[in-house]
Every structure is written in C-alpha cells, then in structure tokens.
Design a protein around this motif. Structure first.
Motif, mmCIF file in Angstrom:
data_model
loop_
_atom_site.group_PDB
_atom_site.id
_atom_site.type_symbol
_atom_site.label_atom_id
_atom_site.label_comp_id
_atom_site.label_asym_id
_atom_site.label_seq_id
_atom_site.Cartn_x
_atom_site.Cartn_y
_atom_site.Cartn_z
ATOM 1 N N GLY A 159 -18.070 38.200 24.159
ATOM 2 C CA GLY A 159 -19.406 38.443 25.302
ATOM 3 C C GLY A 159 -19.173 38.287 26.730
ATOM 4 O O GLY A 159 -19.919 39.030 27.302
ATOM 5 N N HIS A 160 -18.070 37.885 27.006
ATOM 6 C CA HIS A 160 -18.049 37.773 28.461
ATOM 7 C C HIS A 160 -17.801 39.042 29.150
ATOM 8 O O HIS A 160 -18.189 39.207 30.304
ATOM 9 N N ASN A 161 -17.347 39.813 28.444
ATOM 10 C CA ASN A 161 -17.151 41.276 29.230
ATOM 11 C C ASN A 161 -18.443 42.112 29.453
ATOM 12 O O ASN A 161 -18.329 42.981 30.385
ATOM 13 N N LEU A 162 -19.375 41.671 28.778
ATOM 14 C CA LEU A 162 -20.840 42.373 29.158
ATOM 15 C C LEU A 162 -21.063 41.786 30.659
ATOM 16 O O LEU A 162 -21.790 42.523 31.234
ATOM 17 N N PHE A 163 -20.215 40.896 31.345
ATOM 18 C CA PHE A 163 -20.609 40.508 32.681
ATOM 19 C C PHE A 163 -19.806 41.016 33.598
ATOM 20 O O PHE A 163 -19.621 40.374 34.827
ATOM 21 N N ASP A 164 -18.903 42.060 33.280
ATOM 22 C CA ASP A 164 -17.543 42.396 34.260
ATOM 23 C C ASP A 164 -18.220 42.902 35.330
ATOM 24 O O ASP A 164 -17.437 42.855 36.422
ATOM 25 N N GLY A 165 -19.578 43.482 35.715
ATOM 26 C CA GLY A 165 -19.834 44.079 36.760
ATOM 27 C C GLY A 165 -20.565 42.861 37.678
ATOM 28 O O GLY A 165 -20.987 43.454 38.675
ATOM 29 N N VAL A 166 -20.747 41.536 37.255
ATOM 30 C CA VAL A 166 -21.236 40.666 38.259
ATOM 31 C C VAL A 166 -20.214 40.296 39.116
ATOM 32 O O VAL A 166 -18.890 39.824 38.778
ATOM 33 N N ASP A 167 -20.411 40.376 40.381
ATOM 34 C CA ASP A 167 -19.300 40.076 41.486
ATOM 35 C C ASP A 167 -20.103 38.675 42.161
ATOM 36 O O ASP A 167 -20.822 38.627 42.827
ATOM 37 N N ALA A 168 -19.011 37.784 42.186
ATOM 38 C CA ALA A 168 -19.448 36.634 42.880
ATOM 39 C C ALA A 168 -20.036 36.530 44.380
ATOM 40 O O ALA A 168 -20.585 35.878 44.860
ATOM 41 N N ALA A 169 -19.358 37.572 45.152
ATOM 42 C CA ALA A 169 -19.592 37.840 46.263
ATOM 43 C C ALA A 169 -21.253 38.015 46.638
ATOM 44 O O ALA A 169 -21.714 37.952 47.520
ATOM 45 N N THR A 170 -21.895 38.660 45.378
ATOM 46 C CA THR A 170 -23.411 38.899 45.627
ATOM 47 C C THR A 170 -24.082 37.767 45.223
ATOM 48 O O THR A 170 -25.338 38.061 45.224
ATOM 49 N N LEU A 171 -23.741 36.547 44.883
ATOM 50 C CA LEU A 171 -24.474 35.361 44.401
ATOM 51 C C LEU A 171 -24.757 34.314 45.155
ATOM 52 O O LEU A 171 -25.435 33.565 44.862
ATOM 53 N N GLY A 172 -24.282 34.587 46.256
ATOM 54 C CA GLY A 172 -24.705 33.790 47.480
ATOM 55 C C GLY A 172 -24.032 32.264 46.912
ATOM 56 O O GLY A 172 -22.745 32.045 46.498
ATOM 57 N N ALA A 173 -25.040 31.381 47.149
ATOM 58 C CA ALA A 173 -24.323 29.841 46.720
ATOM 59 C C ALA A 173 -23.996 29.722 45.310
ATOM 60 O O ALA A 173 -23.342 28.719 44.687
ATOM 61 N N TRP A 174 -24.448 30.751 44.198
ATOM 62 C CA TRP A 174 -23.658 30.446 43.075
ATOM 63 C C TRP A 174 -22.404 31.538 43.053
ATOM 64 O O TRP A 174 -21.864 31.084 41.834
ATOM 65 N N GLY A 175 -21.820 31.917 43.940
ATOM 66 C CA GLY A 175 -20.593 32.521 44.029
ATOM 67 C C GLY A 175 -19.562 31.476 43.636
ATOM 68 O O GLY A 175 -18.597 31.988 42.660
ATOM 69 N N LEU A 176 -19.446 30.378 44.098
ATOM 70 C CA LEU A 176 -18.368 29.380 43.859
ATOM 71 C C LEU A 176 -18.358 28.988 42.257
ATOM 72 O O LEU A 176 -17.410 29.385 41.365
ATOM 73 N N PRO A 177 -19.443 28.712 41.635
ATOM 74 C CA PRO A 177 -19.753 28.370 40.168
ATOM 75 C C PRO A 177 -19.221 29.752 39.333
ATOM 76 O O PRO A 177 -18.370 29.513 38.259
ATOM 77 N N TRP A 178 -19.484 30.611 39.942
ATOM 78 C CA TRP A 178 -19.124 31.786 38.821
ATOM 79 C C TRP A 178 -17.672 32.192 39.009
ATOM 80 O O TRP A 178 -16.930 32.685 38.049
ATOM 81 N N HIS A 179 -16.990 31.815 40.247
ATOM 82 C CA HIS A 179 -15.432 31.955 40.403
ATOM 83 C C HIS A 179 -15.015 31.083 39.342
ATOM 84 O O HIS A 179 -13.911 31.352 38.661
ATOM 85 N N LEU A 180 -15.439 29.754 39.379
ATOM 86 C CA LEU A 180 -14.943 28.854 38.665
ATOM 87 C C LEU A 180 -15.004 29.110 36.882
ATOM 88 O O LEU A 180 -14.194 28.715 36.186
ATOM 89 N N LEU A 181 -16.011 29.733 36.741
ATOM 90 C CA LEU A 181 -16.501 29.976 35.223
ATOM 91 C C LEU A 181 -15.863 31.566 34.870
ATOM 92 O O LEU A 181 -15.296 31.639 33.611
ATOM 93 N N MET A 182 -15.917 32.308 35.523
ATOM 94 C CA MET A 182 -15.878 33.805 35.088
ATOM 95 C C MET A 182 -14.823 34.709 35.930
ATOM 96 O O MET A 182 -14.433 35.621 35.498
ATOM 97 N N GLN A 183 -14.929 34.358 37.201
ATOM 98 C CA GLN A 183 -14.284 35.550 38.015
ATOM 99 C C GLN A 183 -13.015 35.141 38.962
ATOM 100 O O GLN A 183 -13.377 33.976 39.819
#
Length: 392
Positions: A159-183
């Motif tokens: 299922g994680h490929n459903l979120f391929d279009g999500v870019d950490a750069a657009t997530l503000g403060a959530w960008g770091l957690p997104w990098h650690l988890l997914m990108q």
C-alpha cells in the motif's frame, strides 16, 4: 500475544536451517560486490549504472543483482524473529532483545558503518538503520497474533505506493517524519536512503510466513516455491502494463533491445511493491537451490551467513581500504577517499576507477580476506554462549 504455537514450551528443538544461513551469506557476498563497486569502479563516480542511456548490460546486471540483498536480509530477519519465538523466547524477553538489538544497530549505522563508508563522521541512514528501527517496531508488534503481523506487513508493502505523490517538501513540520518513514532525502543532520515503513513491512511479512520454515522439508520447499513463483507472476501482471506498484513506469528505451532491462528497473528507494515482488521471488528460488547445493560450495556462504553483522562491518573497511591502496598506484591521493560518500567529486576529477573486470577482481580479493575471519568467528559463536554474541 504471540500465537500459541510459538509459546508452547514443549515445542521440539528446531535444527538450524542451513539454507537460510547460506542465502543470507550469499546476499552478504553480493553486498560486498555492490560496495566494492562504489569504491573502485570507474563508472560509479560518473553515472547511475541503471541508467539505460549510459550503462552497459554487464554493469546494469552487476548493480541490479545486488538489489536482492536488502529485501532478502530484512525478510530473513523477520523469519529469524519468528524462529526465536518458536524456540521459546516470547513476551517481554523477545521484546527486550528486539528493542536493544534494534537500538544497537542504529548506533552502529551512525558510527561504525557510516565512518567506514566516508572515513569521517557522517550520518547516512541505510539498511542497518532500517533493520534496527524495524526491530524496535517489531518489539511491539510481536505481541500480536502472527496473522495480524502478516496482514500489517502486506498492507505496508503493497500500500505505500499509494502515497508516491506525497512530497516531504510540501508537508512543513511534518516533512522530517515523512522522510524518516516514507521518502528518502536530505535531513537536517544527514541523509536517509532507507525510510523505515516499507522495510518494516518486509520484516513483518518475514515474521508472518515464519511458520512455513517449520514445515517438513519437502512441504516447505513446495510452499516457498509456490510463493516465489506467485510473487514473480504478480510482478509481471503489475509491471508489464504499468498498472501499479512502482513510481517509475517503464518505457521502451532508445535501444529497444534493452527493453527487458527497462521492465526490471524498479525503485529501491523506497522499495516499491514491484521491487519487493521480483527481488524476493528470485531470492527465494535461489535459497531453495542453495538447499540442494554441494557442501563445498556452501562453506563460504555459511560462514558469512552465520556472522552477518561482523561480515557486514568488516567488508566496508576492507573494500574502502583496498580502494585507497590500489589508487596509490594511479597517483590518487589517499585523502581524496575521505568524504567520498558525501562528495565523490575529487575522485571524479582524478579520473579514478577500475574497469568492471577490475572491480570484480577486487571484490573477490575482499571476499578471500573476509572468509577466514568470518569462518573463525562462526566457529567461536558455535562453541561459546555469550550474551553479546547475539549483538554482533
């Protein structure tokens, strides 16, 4: 709680499964090839070996075959956790071991491993970090029924490929957690190549299918073969029409004869569903073949596979040191090998690098030096029961 069959104290002692050790040892040998290529291959400093506009078939396959390493290692880590539970290490003792070993692996990654790659302090979160953090997470989920853990793994992997279009750069403060988890990407304190959630999913799948390894050998082989063939068939069903499972749809390259390579060129960072299906399908079939291989052929793989952490740590320093020594004959300053992981531009300017055949020769030399050390440590581990041996 772990399922009842993993808690039964009367469970029969489980013999060591040599084909698992042999497969783990084979992927260690392939890791050595991959990292040796990073240090000594001329093209490694110039372009991505999977770039079909620049690479050769031999270089592409040299890089691609090493894709088998990380998913196989992570899957077998999950299987090993299940087998530990079957042997009686359940509940808090198992959770404590996974938590402490996971934290230890993360520490090794950001100290010993990264220093070996860069020859200076650096933080580059790679496969050992991903395995370590996955073990930390596993310390919690091993209390769930095995089928629940398997289901969680399938959801994460598929299922994680459903979120391929999500870019950490657009997530503000959530960008770091997104990098650690997914990108993968640049962090304030380093770089992450192995975001944890997809790899944790692979480990959960390994744990979830661990019961297969308790089957009678012929039944186990048939079941694993069917799973492997099913994974490969699903890969082609998804990949050929570009239905789902990889963020990079394949297209016919300029040289149409390379089309099969384009189909096989799947995303590793993070591991796409297609990547996991094709790599684990192939490695599972290789593992079954190793189970039928002659004893003389398995000896080096068993040595590496029974000392995976030590072999991994030593090979980085051996390959990097070999590169420095060989480069002296080409007039390349040793200082230019400091910081190569972060910035290889000096070596690129030096024109440093060996041909692909030279790279294979250095790879074999590293294995020759590594083998007696791994063999001696494997013998020591087999004859000594020390608590710290399970951490190295």
């Amino acid at each position: 709680m772990v399922e009842q069959q993993t808690q039964t104290p009367a469970a029969a002692p489980l013999p060591r499964l040599d084909f698992i050790d042999a497969l783990r040892g084979l992927v260690i040998a392939l890791m050595v090839l991959d990292h040796t290529r990073d240090f000594v291959n001329r093209q490694a400093f110039l372009f991505d070996p999977l770039d079909l506009d620049k690479t050769s078939v031999a270089l592409f396959l040299t890089r691609w075959v090493t894709h088998l390493c990380a998913p196989t290692f992570v899957l077998l880590s999950g299987v090993s956790i299940f087998l530990q539970a079957h042997r009686g290490k359940t509940g808090w003792p198992l959770s404590r071991f996974l938590l402490t070993r996971g934290l230890w692996l993360i520490f090794l990654e950001i100290t010993v491993v990264d220093f070996g790659f860069d020859f200076r302090p650096a933080i580059f979160l790679q496969v050992i970090y991903a395995i370590g953090l996955s073990m930390v997470l596993m310390s919690a989920v091993v209390h769930l029924p095995r089928r629940v853990v398997l289901g969680l793994g399938i959801v994460l992997v598929a299922g994680h490929n459903l979120f391929d279009g999500v870019d950490a750069a657009t997530l503000g403060a959530w960008g770091l957690p997104w990098h650690l988890l997914m990108q993968p990407g640049v962090l304030p304190f380093g770089f992450i190549a192995y975001p944890v959630l997809p790899w944790f999913g692979v480990m959960c799948v390994g744990y979830g299918i661990g019961g297969i390894y308790l089957m009678e050998p012929s039944h186990r082989s048939r079941t694993l073969a069917l799973l492997a063939i099913g994974a490969l068939l699903l890969f082609f069903v998804l990949r050929l029409p570009n239905l789902y499972g990889d963020p990079r749809p394949w297209t016919v390259p300029a040289d149409a004869s390379l089309t099969p390579l384009a189909v096989m060129s799947v995303a590793k960072y993070p591991p796409s569903l297609d990547y996991v299906l094709v790599t684990l399908g192939i490695s599972t079939l290789i593992g079954l073949a190793l189970g039928r291989a002659p004893a003389w052929l398995l000896k080096p793989f068993l040595a590496f596979g029974r000392t995976p952490m030590l072999s991994y740590l030593l090979h980085i320093y051996l390959a990097h040191t070999f590169a420095v020594i060989i480069a002296q004959f080409y007039g390349v300053p040793a200082a230019h090998f400091i910081g190569t992981l972060s910035d290889p531009s000096r070596l690129r300017a030096d024109g440093w690098g060996l041909s692909l055949w030279g790279t294979y020769a250095v790879w074999l030399a590293v294995l020759v030096v590594l083998y007696p050390m791994a063999k001696a440590y494997a013998r020591y581990r087999a004859t000594h029961k020390r608590w710290w041996l399970s951490y190295l």
